[in-house]
Design a protein around this motif. Structure first.
Motif, mmCIF file in Angstrom:
data_model
loop_
_atom_site.group_PDB
_atom_site.id
_atom_site.type_symbol
_atom_site.label_atom_id
_atom_site.label_comp_id
_atom_site.label_asym_id
_atom_site.label_seq_id
_atom_site.Cartn_x
_atom_site.Cartn_y
_atom_site.Cartn_z
ATOM 1 N N GLY A 198 0.815 -1.201 0.000
ATOM 2 C CA GLY A 198 0.000 0.000 0.000
ATOM 3 C C GLY A 198 0.852 1.256 0.000
ATOM 4 N N ARG A 199 0.196 2.384 0.093
ATOM 5 C CA ARG A 199 0.895 3.661 0.092
ATOM 6 C C ARG A 199 1.137 4.125 1.513
ATOM 7 N N ASP A 200 2.373 4.523 1.801
ATOM 8 C CA ASP A 200 2.702 5.049 3.122
ATOM 9 C C ASP A 200 2.122 6.453 3.278
ATOM 10 N N VAL A 313 -0.472 0.949 17.674
ATOM 11 C CA VAL A 313 0.462 0.066 16.963
ATOM 12 C C VAL A 313 -0.102 -0.338 15.606
ATOM 13 N N THR A 314 -1.352 -0.838 15.573
ATOM 14 C CA THR A 314 -1.915 -1.299 14.307
ATOM 15 C C THR A 314 -2.218 -0.133 13.370
ATOM 16 N N LEU A 315 -2.623 1.014 13.917
ATOM 17 C CA LEU A 315 -2.818 2.192 13.066
ATOM 18 C C LEU A 315 -1.500 2.599 12.406
ATOM 19 N N GLY A 316 -0.424 2.620 13.210
ATOM 20 C CA GLY A 316 0.873 2.976 12.650
ATOM 21 C C GLY A 316 1.298 2.008 11.564
ATOM 22 N N GLN A 317 1.094 0.709 11.785
ATOM 23 C CA GLN A 317 1.455 -0.287 10.778
ATOM 24 C C GLN A 317 0.645 -0.098 9.498
ATOM 25 N N ASP A 318 -0.620 0.318 9.633
ATOM 26 C CA ASP A 318 -1.468 0.489 8.455
ATOM 27 C C ASP A 318 -1.271 1.842 7.776
ATOM 28 N N TYR A 319 -0.815 2.862 8.511
ATOM 29 C CA TYR A 319 -0.431 4.116 7.863
ATOM 30 C C TYR A 319 0.880 3.958 7.078
ATOM 31 N N LEU A 320 1.750 3.045 7.551
ATOM 32 C CA LEU A 320 3.018 2.780 6.855
ATOM 33 C C LEU A 320 3.084 1.293 6.488
ATOM 34 N N PRO A 321 2.249 0.830 5.559
ATOM 35 C CA PRO A 321 2.206 -0.608 5.254
ATOM 36 C C PRO A 321 3.500 -1.147 4.657
ATOM 37 N N PRO A 379 -7.354 4.005 8.397
ATOM 38 C CA PRO A 379 -6.655 3.397 7.261
ATOM 39 C C PRO A 379 -7.185 2.008 6.953
ATOM 40 N N ALA A 380 -6.905 1.560 5.726
ATOM 41 C CA ALA A 380 -7.289 0.200 5.348
ATOM 42 C C ALA A 380 -6.421 -0.798 6.081
ATOM 43 N N MET A 381 -6.996 -1.971 6.357
ATOM 44 C CA MET A 381 -6.234 -3.049 6.992
ATOM 45 C C MET A 381 -5.788 -4.029 5.914
ATOM 46 N N PRO A 382 -4.485 -4.220 5.743
ATOM 47 C CA PRO A 382 -3.995 -5.124 4.696
ATOM 48 C C PRO A 382 -4.542 -6.536 4.812
ATOM 49 N N GLU A 383 -4.810 -7.004 6.035
ATOM 50 C CA GLU A 383 -5.323 -8.364 6.174
ATOM 51 C C GLU A 383 -6.636 -8.555 5.431
ATOM 52 N N ALA A 384 -7.438 -7.470 5.341
ATOM 53 C CA ALA A 384 -8.710 -7.572 4.631
ATOM 54 C C ALA A 384 -8.467 -7.819 3.150
ATOM 55 N N GLY A 419 -4.836 4.145 0.881
ATOM 56 C CA GLY A 419 -4.479 2.737 0.861
ATOM 57 C C GLY A 419 -5.666 1.782 0.857
ATOM 58 N N ASP A 420 -6.930 2.281 0.794
ATOM 59 C CA ASP A 420 -8.066 1.385 0.704
ATOM 60 C C ASP A 420 -7.985 0.654 -0.633
ATOM 61 N N THR A 421 -8.451 -0.588 -0.668
ATOM 62 C CA THR A 421 -8.295 -1.389 -1.869
ATOM 63 C C THR A 421 -9.636 -1.833 -2.387
ATOM 64 N N ALA A 422 -9.842 -1.640 -3.671
ATOM 65 C CA ALA A 422 -11.064 -2.131 -4.320
ATOM 66 C C ALA A 422 -10.645 -3.012 -5.485
#
Length: 427
Positions: A198-200, A313-321, A379-384, A419-422
């Protein structure tokens, strides 16, 4: 792979490591009593544990972005324990600063890699990451009890006994690493720990980091001085101070678990904002409310400070995937530990005026954190996205193979803002 066993082992190992973060603040009253340190000198020890940890954690995080280093977990656990265990040996202030700094570096090395592994084991669950963070909070909570018990056996010279949690923690880390065994990708199925590129989003990440700094200053300042302050306000002696510090740490146990559950229902950013807003009157109560009600305010402050802890922690990881290790190092390390830099300032102000006056500015900091969080997005969650890719891959054969010579359908991935994904499929 079941997440229960590895997450339990990781949480228990986290508890053993964070005993040494809480132990430094818990040792402060004993340094004051046995070595006649001033407030400023005692807070300098807290700074020694925090400063190197602040700088080192993002560096370790950047390294783990390039090379996974699971061996760091048991090694850093032992380093954190050795430093604190040696802090009471001898009377040299310089030696005490040095060994406490070693402990801080050990703690710094542990957190980025452990957060990466916990995220893999949790499969993106807010509640599971909350349990992992809960382990650290329980380590904090038990630190004053462990330190008091050890010092009661023989004063500061008994501090080598504090190595025991490190030995247990190192063994737990080894067991956890053996239990975390993400399945290798087979066919078209996505691996459990895959993260889309994703995009940081650095602006959002930096605003959140600024808010965490505000939280850190409040938490570290209270950790260093709440024991002394409770003695002054309640007149209950050493027991009153130990209880106040224990409540400050233990309230986080409830807050961290509640944070994961609330985030699942209301969203991470919303829950983090509420927490900062509610912390303002709670800190004001600590500073201004006398008598036994002080302990209620300490508990409310602890919950408010800890509800957003695992969510940071998870927000930071998802802002900087693309930089999960760096994000973990900053959210768990730099921004949290930097609060120790303010401790000498609080100590100096207390020496010049009073401890109540020195703690009063802490009331405004959660409000400043709330202002920084106002414009953040979820932010989007990469796991999704990974889950969606795995489901699509598994379902693809059911649609039937294309006829010979027919062009294969093309799959396009469109990235929405933040970073949301469609996923769209077309010819």
């Amino acid at each position: 792979m079941s997440t229960t066993r590895p997450l339990l082992l990781l949480a228990l190992g986290h508890a053993c490591v964070d005993v040494y973060q809480g132990a430094v603040a818990a040792l402060v009253p004993f340094f004051l009593a046995e070595r006649a340190y001033t407030y400023a000198a005692a807070s300098g020890i807290v700074l020694a544990a925090s400063l190197l940890s602040s700088v080192a954690q993002p560096l370790f995080g950047a390294l783990t972005d390039k090379w996974p280093m699971p061996w760091l977990l048991p090694v850093s656990t032992l380093a954190g324990g050795v430093g604190v265990a040696l802090s009471g040996v001898g009377g040299s202030y310089a030696l005490t600063l040095a060994v406490v700094a070693v402990s801080g570096i050990g703690v710094a090395a542990y957190h980025p890699e452990s957060a990466r592994i916990a995220r893999v084991a949790s499969r993106g669950s807010h509640t599971a990451m909350g349990w992992f963070s809960l382990g650290g909070n329980l380590g904090f909570a038990t630190a004053p009890l462990a330190v008091s018990a050890v010092v009661a056996t023989g004063g500061l010279r008994a501090s080598p006994l504090l190595i025991v949690p490190a030995l247990v923690g190192a063994a737990l880390c080894v067991a956890a690493l053996r239990a975390v065994n993400p399945p290798a990708p087979t066919g078209r199925t996505a691996p459990a720990d895959a993260r889309p590129a994703g995009r940081d989003d650095w602006p959002a990440f930096l605003r959140m980091s600024g808010a965490i700094v505000c939280r850190s200053i409040v938490f570290v300042g209270l950790s260093a001085f709440i024991s002394l302050y409770a003695r002054q306000r309640s007149g209950g002696g050493e027991v009153a101070g130990t209880v106040a510090l224990f409540v400050l740490y233990l309230g986080g146990a409830i807050g961290t678990v509640a944070g994961g559950r609330l985030a699942t229902r209301y969203g991470r950013v919303q829950v983090v904002r509420w927490s900062y807003a509610l912390t303002v009157p709670a800190v004001a109560g600590i500073v201004l409310v006398p008598g036994p009600l002080l302990y209620l305010c300490v508990a409310l402050t602890s919950a408010g400070l800890y509800v957003p802890f695992s969510l940071h922690v998870t927000l930071g990881q998802d802002y900087l995937p693309r930089r999960v290790g760096t994000a973990s190092g900053v959210t768990l390390g730099l921004t949290v530990s930097v609060g120790g830099i303010a401790s000498p300032l609080i100590g100096a102000a207390a020496d010049a005026t009073s401890l109540q006056t020195a703690l009063a500015p802490l009331i405004a900091l959660p409000a400043l954190g709330w202002l920084l969080l106002r414009t953040l997005h979820e932010p989007a969650m990469p796991e999704a996205a990974v889950s969606e890719a795995a489901v699509s891959a598994a379902a693809a054969p059911e649609a039937g193979a294309p006829e010979a010579g027919a062009p294969a359908p093309a799959t396009a991935v469109a990235r929405a803002p933040h970073g949301d994904t469609a996923r769209t499929t077309g010819p």
